[in-house]
Design an enzyme around this catalytic site. Structure first.
Site, short mmCIF file in Angstrom:
data_model
loop_
_atom_site.label_atom_id
_atom_site.label_comp_id
_atom_site.label_asym_id
_atom_site.label_seq_id
_atom_site.Cartn_x
_atom_site.Cartn_y
_atom_site.Cartn_z
N GLU A 153 0.81 -1.21 0.00
CA GLU A 153 0.00 0.00 0.00
C GLU A 153 0.84 1.27 0.00
O GLU A 153 1.55 1.54 0.97
CB GLU A 153 -0.88 -0.01 1.26
N GLU A 247 -11.82 1.45 5.23
CA GLU A 247 -10.84 1.77 6.27
C GLU A 247 -11.02 3.27 6.53
O GLU A 247 -10.38 4.12 5.89
CB GLU A 247 -9.43 1.45 5.81
C1 LER Z 1 -3.14 1.32 6.28
O1 LER Z 1 -4.04 0.63 5.48
C2 LER Z 1 -3.23 2.75 6.10
O2 LER Z 1 -3.88 3.24 5.23
C3 LER Z 1 -2.48 3.57 7.03
O3 LER Z 1 -2.69 4.90 6.78
C4 LER Z 1 -2.87 3.17 8.43
O4 LER Z 1 -3.20 4.21 9.21
MN MN Z 2 -5.24 2.10 3.96
#
Ligand code: LER
Ligand code: MN
Length: 272
Positions: A153, A247
């Site tokens: 990510e 998220e």
């Molecule tokens: C993790 O998925 C993410 O996006 C980070 O910014 C965790 O705070």
């Molecule tokens: Mn994230």
């Protein structure tokens, strides 16, 4: 595309972008009642989850595991894959390997986000990228054995100085030998870093393996100002068939954020 919602089992991450905070059973019953397809879990470590108990909850509620995060290794133990100390890097790799094995048992990928770390403090960018590349090579191939991809990510500039944009990430992943690492496109980070989020998704194309479905302010989609239609069009055009996983901050509260998310997902998936 399928819907997912997040639960954090890490008290130290309080204030972070996760919808549910009161354990797996609570998260599963809320998610099932609202009609989500799956749960994304943020655990403190792999051994904090009892696989048999998780299996019972999944079967009972007819839900899937969308993904399992590894950021607990950073939050709880300050581990990263690019730490200056070799022993810390080794422990970070073992931490991620444990999550890959756990998630793989449920057909789900592990996520490497914060565990990428950052360069600086005596570690050059070149050195950090070399360590990160070795780790993703090793862990990506380990995930092949579990028949799942590994998710990497890009994060916004306040969280890492390694990978902030999808295009740069895709170009770098293509230089690795492993073909099993996919990109997690977090729409919140992209709102900060991408000139054009839809174009960035098209550039990453088939490498996009997971989506964190968030509005501009990291609240539920519809509670901020991101233009979602071009993003959804890009996801359709690249043939994305994975999760839209929320998220997001639990605002104004967990129940309202979850309700808004499922409504937004249904609305956007219903568009032609
Ligand atoms: C993790 O998925 C993410 O996006 C980070 O910014 C965790 O705070
Ligand atoms: Mn994230």
């Amino acid at each position: 595309m399928r819907s997912a919602i997040t639960v954090s089992l890490v008290p130290q991450s309080k204030g972070g972008p996760f919808v549910f905070w009161d354990g797996l059973a609570d998260a599963f019953s809320h998610a099932a009642r609202l009609g989500f397809d799956a749960i994304e879990i943020f655990p403190p470590a792999a051994n904090a989850i009892d696989p048999a108990g998780l299996r019972r909850l999944l079967d009972h509620h007819r839900l899937g595991v969308a993904a399992i995060g590894t950021g607990g290794g950073w939050v709880v133990r300050q581990l990263t894959l690019t730490h200056a100390e070799a022993e810390t890097r080794r422990q970070a790799r073992e931490f991620v390997r444990g999550i890959i094995d756990l998630a793989g048992g449920f057909g789900a990928p592990a996520i490497i986000g914060s565990m990428q770390g950052r360069w600086g403090g005596g570690v050059t960018r070149e050195q950090a990228l070399a360590w990160l590349g070795e780790a993703l090579q090793d862990l990506g191939e380990h995930a092949v054995g579990c028949q799942v991809p590994l998710l990497f990510e890009p994060l916004n500039r306040y969280e890492t100085n390694l990978f902030n944009r999808l295009g740069d990430t895709a170009a770098w992943l293509r230089t690795l030998d492993t073909r099993n690492v996919r990109i997690l496109a977090d729409l919140f980070h992209m709102n900060i870093e991408e000139a054009d989020p839809a174009a960035a998704l098209r550039e990453a194309g088939p490498l996009v393996g997971h989506v964190h479905f968030a509005d501009s302010n990291r609240r539920a989609v519809g509670f901020g100002h991101t233009s979602m239609a071009p993003i959804m069009a890009a996801l359709r055009d690249i043939g994305y068939a994975g999760y839209l996983s929320a998220e997001i901050l639990p605002l104004p509260d967990s129940a309202a954020a979850a309700r808004q998310t499922i409504d937004a997902i249904r609305q956007h998936l219903a568009q032609p």
